[in-house]
Write a protein that holds these residues in place. Structure first.
Motif, PDB file in Angstrom:
ATOM      1  N   GLY A  35      -3.644   2.483  13.826  1.00 43.79           N
ATOM      2  CA  GLY A  35      -3.488   1.402  12.861  1.00 43.79           C
ATOM      3  C   GLY A  35      -4.589   1.397  11.823  1.00 43.79           C
ATOM      4  N   LYS A  36      -5.830   1.621  12.278  1.00 42.30           N
ATOM      5  CA  LYS A  36      -6.960   1.692  11.344  1.00 42.30           C
ATOM      6  C   LYS A  36      -6.780   2.858  10.384  1.00 42.30           C
ATOM      7  CE  LYS A  36     -10.458  -0.179  14.481  1.00 42.30           C
ATOM      8  NZ  LYS A  36     -11.664   0.185  15.260  1.00 42.30           N
ATOM      9  N   GLU A  40      -6.448   2.679   6.352  1.00 40.89           N
ATOM     10  CA  GLU A  40      -7.376   3.392   5.476  1.00 40.89           C
ATOM     11  C   GLU A  40      -6.632   4.318   4.525  1.00 40.89           C
ATOM     12  OE1 GLU A  40     -10.038   5.394   8.112  1.00 40.89           O
ATOM     13  OE2 GLU A  40     -11.135   3.556   8.623  1.00 40.89           O
ATOM     14  N   GLN A  41      -5.634   5.017   5.038  1.00 39.17           N
ATOM     15  CA  GLN A  41      -4.878   5.938   4.190  1.00 39.17           C
ATOM     16  C   GLN A  41      -4.089   5.179   3.122  1.00 39.17           C
ATOM     17  OE1 GLN A  41      -5.365   9.224   4.139  1.00 39.17           O
ATOM     18  NE2 GLN A  41      -6.904   8.662   5.641  1.00 39.17           N
ATOM     19  N   ARG A  42      -3.536   4.046   3.479  1.00 37.99           N
ATOM     20  CA  ARG A  42      -2.825   3.236   2.480  1.00 37.99           C
ATOM     21  C   ARG A  42      -3.779   2.750   1.396  1.00 37.99           C
ATOM     22  NH1 ARG A  42       2.379   0.860   4.186  1.00 37.99           N
ATOM     23  NH2 ARG A  42       2.888   1.760   6.203  1.00 37.99           N
ATOM     24  N   ASN A  44      -6.653   4.218   0.537  1.00 39.60           N
ATOM     25  CA  ASN A  44      -7.018   5.390  -0.256  1.00 39.60           C
ATOM     26  C   ASN A  44      -5.917   5.759  -1.248  1.00 39.60           C
ATOM     27  OD1 ASN A  44      -9.472   5.642   1.023  1.00 39.60           O
ATOM     28  ND2 ASN A  44      -8.748   7.146   2.505  1.00 39.60           N
ATOM     29  N   LEU A  45      -4.675   5.686  -0.801  1.00 38.10           N
ATOM     30  CA  LEU A  45      -3.554   5.988  -1.689  1.00 38.10           C
ATOM     31  C   LEU A  45      -3.468   4.967  -2.817  1.00 38.10           C
ATOM     32  CD1 LEU A  45      -1.085   7.711  -2.337  1.00 38.10           C
ATOM     33  CD2 LEU A  45       0.243   6.231  -0.828  1.00 38.10           C
ATOM     34  N   ARG A  46      -3.673   3.690  -2.507  1.00 38.80           N
ATOM     35  CA  ARG A  46      -3.636   2.658  -3.533  1.00 38.80           C
ATOM     36  C   ARG A  46      -4.736   2.882  -4.563  1.00 38.80           C
ATOM     37  NH1 ARG A  46      -6.152  -1.431  -5.192  1.00 38.80           N
ATOM     38  NH2 ARG A  46      -7.682  -1.413  -3.516  1.00 38.80           N
ATOM     39  N   GLN A  47      -5.941   3.209  -4.091  1.00 38.47           N
ATOM     40  CA  GLN A  47      -7.045   3.466  -5.011  1.00 38.47           C
ATOM     41  C   GLN A  47      -6.767   4.698  -5.871  1.00 38.47           C
ATOM     42  OE1 GLN A  47     -10.499   3.776  -2.513  1.00 38.47           O
ATOM     43  NE2 GLN A  47     -10.719   1.558  -2.297  1.00 38.47           N
ATOM     44  N   PHE A  48      -6.181   5.724  -5.275  1.00 38.79           N
ATOM     45  CA  PHE A  48      -5.841   6.933  -6.014  1.00 38.79           C
ATOM     46  C   PHE A  48      -4.823   6.626  -7.111  1.00 38.79           C
ATOM     47  CE2 PHE A  48      -2.998  10.606  -6.517  1.00 38.79           C
ATOM     48  CZ  PHE A  48      -3.910  11.538  -6.991  1.00 38.79           C
ATOM     49  N   VAL A  49      -3.790   5.880  -6.755  1.00 37.62           N
ATOM     50  CA  VAL A  49      -2.759   5.521  -7.737  1.00 37.62           C
ATOM     51  C   VAL A  49      -3.353   4.679  -8.856  1.00 37.62           C
ATOM     52  CG1 VAL A  49      -0.640   4.180  -8.061  1.00 37.62           C
ATOM     53  CG2 VAL A  49      -0.827   5.747  -6.135  1.00 37.62           C
TER      54      VAL A  49
END
Length: 110
Positions: A35-36, A40-42, A44-49
């Motif tokens: 879950g963590k 974190e990946q979500r 990171n993806l949001r920040q990347f987008v």
């Protein structure tokens, strides 16, 4: 004879309970870590987008501003030079850029 059998039963039962509790703890921890990791990946993806969109908007604004304020006219045309020579020069530059782009793509794919 009854005592060793009863003792064996309770030992087996205790082993099963301990194994079950440790297995439960392990699975709970694994799911928690998963879950963590997912969160974190979500993020990171949001920040990347967000970063990609921000850069694209910034580049678009610069390109729009440059295209509305600057018009590039070759020097030959400004001075009344030969139009065909200017076209030939531009074609040569385009061919050179294409070959350079092809070299870049070849180096990038290796």
């Amino acid at each position: 004879m009854s005592t060793p059998l009863v003792h064996a039963f309770f030992v087996g039962r205790a082993i099963a309970e301990v194994v079950y509790e440790r297995l439960e703890t392990g699975v709970t921890e694994a799911l928690s870590e998963l879950g963590k990791f997912d969160a974190e990946q979500r993020e990171n993806l949001r920040q990347f987008v967000d970063e990609v969109v921000e850069r694209a908007q910034r580049e678009e604004a610069i390109a729009t501003q440059a295209s509305t304020t600057t018009t590039i006219v070759p020097t030959d045309l400004q001075t009344g030079g030969d139009l065909q020579a200017t076209i030939d020069d531009l074609r040569a530059e385009i061919a050179e850029l294409r070959s350079e782009l092809q070299r870049y793509r070849t180096r990038s794919s290796q």
